[in-house]
Design an enzyme around this catalytic site. Structure first.
Site, short mmCIF file in Angstrom:
data_model
loop_
_atom_site.label_atom_id
_atom_site.label_comp_id
_atom_site.label_asym_id
_atom_site.label_seq_id
_atom_site.Cartn_x
_atom_site.Cartn_y
_atom_site.Cartn_z
N HIS A 195 1.08 -1.35 -0.25
CA HIS A 195 0.25 0.18 -0.29
C HIS A 195 0.66 1.19 0.13
O HIS A 195 0.75 2.01 1.00
CB HIS A 195 -1.37 0.13 0.71
CG HIS A 195 -2.19 0.84 0.97
ND1 HIS A 195 -2.32 2.34 1.17
CD2 HIS A 195 -3.12 0.24 0.96
CE1 HIS A 195 -3.33 2.64 0.86
NE2 HIS A 195 -3.77 1.82 0.79
N GLU A 205 -0.52 1.72 -6.09
CA GLU A 205 -0.47 0.02 -4.98
C GLU A 205 -0.66 -1.28 -5.56
O GLU A 205 -1.08 -1.52 -6.20
CB GLU A 205 -1.18 -0.22 -3.99
CG GLU A 205 -1.26 1.39 -2.74
CD GLU A 205 -3.13 1.38 -2.43
OE1 GLU A 205 -3.49 0.66 -2.23
OE2 GLU A 205 -3.21 1.98 -1.69
O1 TA6 Z 1 -6.33 1.49 -0.63
C1 TA6 Z 1 -6.60 2.54 -1.08
C2 TA6 Z 1 -7.71 2.34 0.34
O2 TA6 Z 1 -8.15 1.32 0.43
C3 TA6 Z 1 -8.74 3.20 0.36
O3 TA6 Z 1 -9.94 2.88 0.68
C4 TA6 Z 1 -8.45 3.80 1.87
O4 TA6 Z 1 -9.10 3.19 3.30
C5 TA6 Z 1 -6.98 3.07 2.52
O5 TA6 Z 1 -6.94 2.78 1.53
C6 TA6 Z 1 -6.26 3.39 3.91
O6 TA6 Z 1 -6.91 2.56 4.20
P1 TA6 Z 1 -6.23 3.10 6.16
O7 TA6 Z 1 -6.72 1.56 6.57
O8 TA6 Z 1 -4.71 2.51 5.73
O9 TA6 Z 1 -6.32 3.88 6.61
#
Ligand code: TA6
Length: 291
Positions: free
Chosen positions: A159, A263
């Protein structure tokens, strides 16, 4: 341990591996095997974004760098009480080995240490190994091995938060003609027709694409290249202002403008079945070309 590596104690009892070799500097939190900083010595700017008020607390994900999402991406498929994006990014990992490579890069191998809580959430036994190579590029390889006698399914991803000049001054290429699921448009599906530019919150999961992607930044005069292997999904996300401020750990007022998440992942129809005694590896590599 070679001189390019130090294991240091940080805040709230977290431990970090600090790397300083001839090519780059980096830092990896042992919690989550989380690379929260990497910068090639040839780069004028940081490459990864890290929130100025990222929380360094046991059991919490660090806001920025490369959070590891595993064994599910997003919400747990059936139990909403389980943490979003899986537990790998918030539990302890162990430094297995480090090696100074001939090309000047440093190789780090880490293994996840399942906690009792984690074992309760999973019905199968596994091994999870992350290999990180810190050099002119940043290479990551996440290997899942099924140690049980029946297959299991995972979704996964890096991520990664990239540091950019401004969210409205960049574009992302490589996903043209890819199909996506739009998380902020009722999960409706579509086909990406153009290079991606940003004018508002953006949260799309591109599936069935193994393409490398590029973050083109006209202000920083650079292109960040995201290569991937064994990954058939790519997620692109910016929270925009309202969501960023509501999250509480996205730094100062406009800090969200200087990040974009690109990602390397496998999720939705690209989730991965791992058969007994077999392994699956998802890898990604980041590099910067300045002009
Ligand atoms: O990858 C994008 C996502 O799934 C968004 O929908 C948002 O939730 C982001 O990840 C951040 O997630 P987190 O749990 O790290 O705050």
């Amino acid at each position: 341990m070679n001189k390019e590596i130090k294991v240091v104690d940080g805040e709230n009892g977290l431990q970090f591996i600090e790397i300083d070799n001839s090519l780059a500097v980096a830092r990896i939190a042992l919690q989550g095997a989380h690379v929260d900083w990497w910068r090639p010595k040839s780069s004028k700017q940081d490459v990864l974004w890290l929130s100025s008020n990222a929380r360094y607390q046991k059991g919490r994900s660090i806001r920025g760098g490369v959070p590891i999402c595993w064994p599910w991406f997003g919400k747990h498929p059936t139990d909403g009480s389980f943490c979003v994006h899986g537990f790998a990014r918030v539990i302890p990992w162990k430094l297995l080995e480090s090696e100074q490579l001939k090309n000047g890069a440093t190789k780090i191998v880490l293994k996840m240490l399942p906690t009792d809580e984690v074992i309760k959430q999973l019905t199968y036994s596994f091994e999870l190994i992350l290999t990180v190579v810190v050099g002119e590029s940043l290479y990551l390889n996440l290997k899942t091995t099924n140690l049980s006698d029946s297959p299991f399914v995972i979704s996964e991803g890096y991520h990664t938060y990239f540091y950019i000049s401004d969210i409205e001054k960049i574009k992302i290429t490589g996903l043209e003609n890819s199909s996506y699921t739009d998380k902020i448009d009722n999960f409706n599906r579509g086909i990406e027709e153009e290079p991606i530019i940003f004018k508002n919150e953006f949260d799309r999961v591109y599936t069935n694409t193994s393409n490398d992607c590029y973050i083109e930044d006209e202000i920083f005069n650079r292109v960040i290249t995201v290569k991937k292997s064994n990954s058939n999904s790519t997620v692109v996300w910016t929270p925009w202002q309202k969501k960023a401020l509501a999250m509480g750990d996205m730094g100062g007022k406009d800090e969200w403008r200087r990040m974009v998440c690109l990602e390397t992942a496998n999720l939705l129809e690209n989730s991965v079945v791992i058969y007994p005694k077999l392994s699956h590896s998802i890898a990604t590599e980041y590099s910067v070309q300045e002009y």
